[in-house]
Scaffold this motif. Structure first.
Motif, short mmCIF file in Angstrom:
data_model
loop_
_atom_site.label_atom_id
_atom_site.label_comp_id
_atom_site.label_asym_id
_atom_site.label_seq_id
_atom_site.Cartn_x
_atom_site.Cartn_y
_atom_site.Cartn_z
N LYS A 10 1.08 -1.19 -0.14
CA LYS A 10 0.00 -0.20 0.02
C LYS A 10 0.71 1.18 -0.09
N GLN A 11 2.03 0.99 0.13
CA GLN A 11 3.16 2.36 -0.10
C GLN A 11 4.28 1.82 -0.76
N TRP B 93 3.23 5.85 -4.61
CA TRP B 93 2.22 5.77 -4.01
C TRP B 93 2.06 5.61 -2.46
N ASP B 94 1.12 6.15 -1.84
CA ASP B 94 1.13 5.87 -0.42
C ASP B 94 -0.64 5.75 -0.21
N LEU B 95 -0.92 4.55 -0.10
CA LEU B 95 -2.47 3.96 0.16
C LEU B 95 -2.66 3.72 1.32
N LYS B 96 -1.75 3.69 2.23
CA LYS B 96 -1.94 3.00 3.54
C LYS B 96 -3.34 3.53 4.42
N ALA C 124 -5.65 5.08 2.77
CA ALA C 124 -6.81 5.78 1.61
C ALA C 124 -8.13 5.34 2.03
N PRO D 124 -10.09 5.63 -4.30
CA PRO D 124 -10.14 6.14 -3.08
C PRO D 124 -10.64 7.52 -3.19
N ASP E 102 -7.05 10.72 1.60
CA ASP E 102 -6.21 10.08 2.13
C ASP E 102 -5.15 9.42 1.62
N TYR E 103 -4.69 9.99 0.38
CA TYR E 103 -3.77 9.19 -0.63
C TYR E 103 -3.10 10.05 -1.53
N TYR E 104 -1.99 9.33 -2.20
CA TYR E 104 -1.57 10.19 -3.37
C TYR E 104 -0.98 9.02 -4.21
N GLY F 178 -4.89 12.50 -6.03
CA GLY F 178 -5.13 12.43 -4.50
C GLY F 178 -5.00 13.67 -3.69
#
Length: 286
Positions: free
Chosen positions: A85-86, A102-105, A107, A115, A118-120, A134
Motif C-alpha cells: 500500500k506504499q 504511491w501511498d495508500l496506507k 486511503a 479512493p 487520504d492518499y496520493y 489524491g
C-alpha cells in the motif's frame, strides 16, 4: 456502437475463455486518461483502478512513441500484503527514468473503486511530478523531493465498468476545477414497454419510453450554465444474451456552442473529441 478498450489484468485470472476486453462479473474498472508532457513528448498516461470482493488493483500505463502502450506497472492491494500500500516502481521511457510513487496506507475508499481521500499517486520524470492524484499533495512532494510540472495535465476521458441489476450510479467532474455531479442510470425492463431514465444530480435529465424502438439515441441538456450531450446504446440489454452492457456517453458542450440534440452522429460524435468525455459501461447482472 462498440468502443473496444483493453482492461488491465489487475487480478490473477484462471478464466481463459474470457475475452480480453471483457471484465469479469462483479469487477468494477475505472480508467482515466490524462495528456501531459513526459520524456520530452506530449503523451497519454492512463490510470486504472480495479476492484472485486478480494482486492483493489491500480495500474499505470504510458503511451509509447508509436501511440501504443509503452509500459505498465501494476499494484495489487491485497488485505494481507500491507507493504504494497506504499511504495514505488521505476521504468524507462525513451531513455528517461519514470517513477510511480504511491501511498495508500490510509486511503479511504468508502466502498468505491477509486479512493476518495487520504492518499496520493505521483508520476515523476526528470525531477518533475508530471501527474499527481489524491489529496495528500504535500506528502507526495516531500516524498519524491521533486517540483510540480510547469505543464498542467489534462483529463481527456474516463471509462467506467460497473455492475448492477437495474440502477447504476457514479460521480464525476466534467472539468478539473468543477464540482462533482451524481449520475444515475436506471432501466425498468419489466413488462412490454421498458423505460430508461438518466438523472443528473437527482434531476430527471432523459426519459426514453418505448425503449425497444429507441435503444440508441442522444439528447442534450443543461447542467447549470453548461451544456451536456448524453448518448446511449442499450441494444445488448434488450436483445443480447450472456454478459450484456449498455453504453452511455456524457460529453460536455463548450459554452460557446448551445445544446442541440439534433446534431452529431452517434457512432462518431465524441470519439475524436479532445474535450473530456465520460464513457459508462453498465453491465446487467441477472
Amino acid at each position: 456502437m462498440h468502443d473496444p478498450i483493453r482492461i488491465p489484468a489487475c487480478f490473477s485470472s484462471t478464466d481463459h475463455q474470457r475475452q480480453p476486453d471483457e471484465p469479469r462479473s462483479g469487477q468494477s474498472v475505472f480508467k482515466s486518461v490524462y495528456r501531459t508532457k513526459l520524456a520530452g513528448e506530449c503523451r497519454l498516461i492512463t490510470i486504472t483502478w480495479c476492484r472485486n470482493l478480494l482486492l483493489h488493483g491500480l495500474s499505470v500505463s504510458v503511451q509509447g512513441p508509436e501511440g501504443d502502450e509503452h509500459y505498465r506497472c501494476k499494484v495489487e492491494l491485497k488485505p494481507w500484503y500491507f507493504w504494497r500500500k506504499q511504495g514505488s516502481k521505476r521504468f524507462i521511457v525513451d531513455g528517461c527514468t519514470v517513477d510511480v510513487v504511491w501511498d495508500l496506507k490510509a486511503a479511504k475508499f468508502n466502498g468505491e473503486t477509486e479512493p476518495r481521500s487520504d492518499y496520493y499517486v505521483a508520476i515523476v520524470c526528470e525531477d518533475e511530478v508530471v501527474l499527481l492524484l489524491g489529496d495528500q499533495k504535500k506528502d507526495a512532494y516531500r516524498k519524491t523531493g521533486c517540483r510540480p510540472s510547469l505543464i498542467e495535465p489534462i483529463l481527456i476521458s474516463r471509462r467506467e465498468h460497473i455492475f448492477g441489476k437495474r440502477k447504476f450510479t457514479t460521480r464525476v467532474k466534467f472539468n478539473e476545477k468543477g464540482t462533482f455531479h451524481d449520475i444515475s442510470v436506471e432501466c425498468n425492463s419489466d413488462g412490454i414497454d421498458p423505460v430508461l431514465e438518466i438523472r443528473v444530480d437527482g434531476k430527471l435529465a432523459v426519459q426514453v419510453k418505448h425503449l425497444q424502438w429507441k435503444f440508441r439515441g442522444n439528447e442534450s441538456i443543461n447542467v447549470g450554465k453548461n451544456g451536456l450531450q448524453i448518448l446511449w446504446d442499450v441494444h445488448d440489454w434488450l436483445f443480447g444474451s450472456g454478459p450484456r452492457h449498455g453504453i452511455f456517453i456524457f460529453n460536455p458542450i463548450p459554452s460557446s456552442s448551445p445544446p442541440d440534440s439534433a446534431t452529431g452522429e452517434f457512432d462518431n460524435a465524441v470519439l475524436g473529441s479532445t474535450r473530456f468525455c465520460l464513457f459508462l459501461y453498465a453491465w446487467k447482472v441477472e
